[in-house]
Motif scaffolding. Structure first.
Motif, short mmCIF file in Angstrom:
data_model
loop_
_atom_site.label_atom_id
_atom_site.label_comp_id
_atom_site.label_asym_id
_atom_site.label_seq_id
_atom_site.Cartn_x
_atom_site.Cartn_y
_atom_site.Cartn_z
N TRP A 357 0.83 -1.20 0.00
CA TRP A 357 0.00 0.00 0.00
C TRP A 357 0.87 1.25 0.00
O TRP A 357 0.64 2.20 -0.74
N GLU A 358 1.91 1.24 0.84
CA GLU A 358 2.82 2.39 0.90
C GLU A 358 3.59 2.55 -0.40
O GLU A 358 3.87 3.68 -0.82
N ALA A 359 3.90 1.43 -1.05
CA ALA A 359 4.61 1.50 -2.33
C ALA A 359 3.74 2.14 -3.41
O ALA A 359 4.22 2.94 -4.22
N VAL A 360 2.45 1.81 -3.41
CA VAL A 360 1.54 2.44 -4.38
C VAL A 360 1.51 3.94 -4.17
O VAL A 360 1.60 4.73 -5.13
N ASP A 361 1.38 4.36 -2.93
CA ASP A 361 1.34 5.79 -2.63
C ASP A 361 2.63 6.48 -3.06
O ASP A 361 2.61 7.57 -3.65
N ALA A 362 3.76 5.84 -2.81
CA ALA A 362 5.05 6.43 -3.18
C ALA A 362 5.20 6.53 -4.69
O ALA A 362 5.70 7.55 -5.21
N ARG A 363 4.75 5.50 -5.41
CA ARG A 363 4.87 5.52 -6.87
C ARG A 363 3.96 6.61 -7.47
O ARG A 363 4.33 7.26 -8.44
#
Length: 482
Positions: A357-363
């Motif tokens: 989830w955090e990776a999606v937000d960062a991308r």
């Protein structure tokens, strides 16, 4: 992309753009004049006044006032020895949109009328129509030929069928004989467009609306729709039906007319658009004001309801991957950022937990505002909107439980022309279930733990994973079939 898709047609109230199609599938030049009558001439000032009087906005997505475009091109022309060009954007590179295709296949003369009316007002030397479909190209060439000498100034150019082809600078570069990719430069086509000339560029529906308004006059045109947003609009519902409706019509009513419902939510504006939850979709009217209050825009007119029986997270992951594959391939946010975003969404759907989830937000944050065109911004906004409207579904997938629904492909994407297939040999399959770990978008297990289908299409992007599944099967029960 939509090369074999011919939309069904419908209307709410009295049709204008689609007038005459209740008795004929195609309006040739004679049929067109019989239905609409002759096109009156409009000097430049009168055409600007007409466009202002009906508040004509571009129907390709941005909604820019047409009168301002006319003025800008005329102003730039004075510094370019009076030379100008007119471009019709009929590329429609998104599989959820078919309204321009409907116009060019069924009533091409209405579009040509609007383009020629604009060209006469601007004294433009070139009128060029950019398309991507073979059947649309043939329809237009036939319509141009029917006009005899008057059609000699119109060129029809076929370009590659890609999502980014329709971006303004990409279209102009393609029409000029270059590669149809966004230039990345902040130069308006009204200042420097086709062949370096000041160019009026708009999409097919805009020109068709102008041709209707020229015959009706401002007062007649304003007799339909809202006082603040007069006229009709074309919508593509569910990726298959094109409907003409007066502005202000209830979105829920249009969905019902097309045999659909808000379902789990409705994507408005296509794959650069925004999701509406079911409550918002039921309350929305088809107007800029109503949709803006809900954080959405009509864009190019695509309306995509999501049925109750498909997986929202999986549908979004499919589209995010396709959008990444549609990159122009010339700037970092597209070349690296969008594939990374698509991969992060896929990881989340497969149960990647909080880290995914955090990776999606960062991308999403990494690509916003950094692309050579709006493609990275539009794709990240599509994903962000989905996370906001379907938070429970994405959370359940991230935690590994999922929603229990299959991905039915409710959001239309181009089909592979010759898809490979993953085939199960039932005499060997022992129900180990390892294949579903690698291919959750293809393989689903039945209640007994065996694949629910024996033959499953494999999209090209998933072929490497399908080959891994074949190699990993302990029972050697899988194979790839051409």
């Amino acid at each position: 992309m939509n090369a074999v898709t011919r939309p069904a047609l419908g209307c709410v109230g009295q049709p204008r753009l689609l007038a005459g199609l209740d008795t004929a599938a195609y309006l040739d030049r004679v049929g067109h004049l019989t239905v609409h009558g002759a096109l009156p001439p409009y000097p430049a000032d009168a055409l600007v006044e007409l466009a202002e009087g009906i508040d004509l906005r571009g129907r390709g997505g941005a909604g820019f006032p047409f009168a301002r475009k006319l003025r800008a091109v005329a102003r730039s022309a004075r510094a370019a020895e009076g030379r100008t060009a007119v471009v019709v954007n009929g590329s429609e590179g998104e599989p959820s949109c078919l309204k321009d295709t409907a116009l060019l296949l069924h009533v091409p003369h209405l579009v040509l009328d609007g383009a020629l009316l604009t060209a006469a007002a601007l004294r433009a030397e070139d009128v060029v129509v950019g398309v991507t479909r073979e059947d649309v190209e043939q329809s237009l060439r036939a319509a141009v030929a029917e006009r005899g000498p008057a059609g000699s100034r119109i060129r029809v150019v076929r370009l590659p069928e890609r999502f980014v082809t329709g971006e303004g600078t990409s279209l102009v570069r393609g029409l000029d004989g270059g590669v149809a990719r966004p230039s990345g430069q902040k130069v308006r086509t009204s200042e420097r467009g086709l062949g370096g000339l000041p160019t009026l560029l708009s999409n097919t529906e805009t020109y068709a609306q102008l041709a209707v308004a020229a015959r009706l006059g401002a007062a007649g045109y304003r007799s339909a729709g809202l006082p603040t947003e007069p006229g009709t609009i074309l919508l593509t519902v569910g990726g298959s039906t094109v409907v003409e409706v007066p502005t202000g019509t209830s979105l829920a009513y249009v969905l019902d007319l097309c045999g659909s419902a808000p379902g789990q939510g409705v994507l408005v504006g296509g794959y650069h658009g925004r999701w509406l939850d079911p409550g918002a979709a039921r309350s929305a009217d088809l107007s800029r004001t109503s949709l803006a209050a809900l954080g959405a825009v009509l864009g190019a007119g695509a309306v995509l309801p999501l049925p109750e029986d498909t997986c929202p997270a999986g549908e979004v992951a499919r589209v995010a991957r396709w959008m990444a594959d549609e990159s122009a391939g010339q700037c970092g946010p597209c070349v690296r950022g969008l594939p990374s975003l698509a991969g992060a969404v896929e990881d989340l759907v497969r149960g990647g937990g909080r880290a995914a989830w955090e990776a999606v937000d960062a991308r999403m944050r990494a690509v916003r505002g950094r692309g050579a065109c709006s493609h990275p911004d539009g794709t990240s906004s599509f994903v962000a909107s989905a996370l906001a409207v379907f938070p429970d579904e994405f959370r359940d997938h991230a935690l590994g439980s999922g929603c229990g629904r299959r991905v039915l492909g409710a959001l239309p994407l181009p089909a592979d022309e010759n898809p490979e297939r993953l085939v199960v040999d039932w005499t060997l399959c022992k129900g180990h279930g390892l294949c579903v770990d690698l291919l959750p978008d293809i393989v689903r297990l039945d209640a007994d733990g065996y694949p629910a289908q024996g033959v499953m299409p494999v999209p090209g992007r998933l072929r490497p994973k399908a080959l891994r599944a074949v190699r990993r099967c302990p029972a050697l029960a899988l194979r790839i079939q051409e």
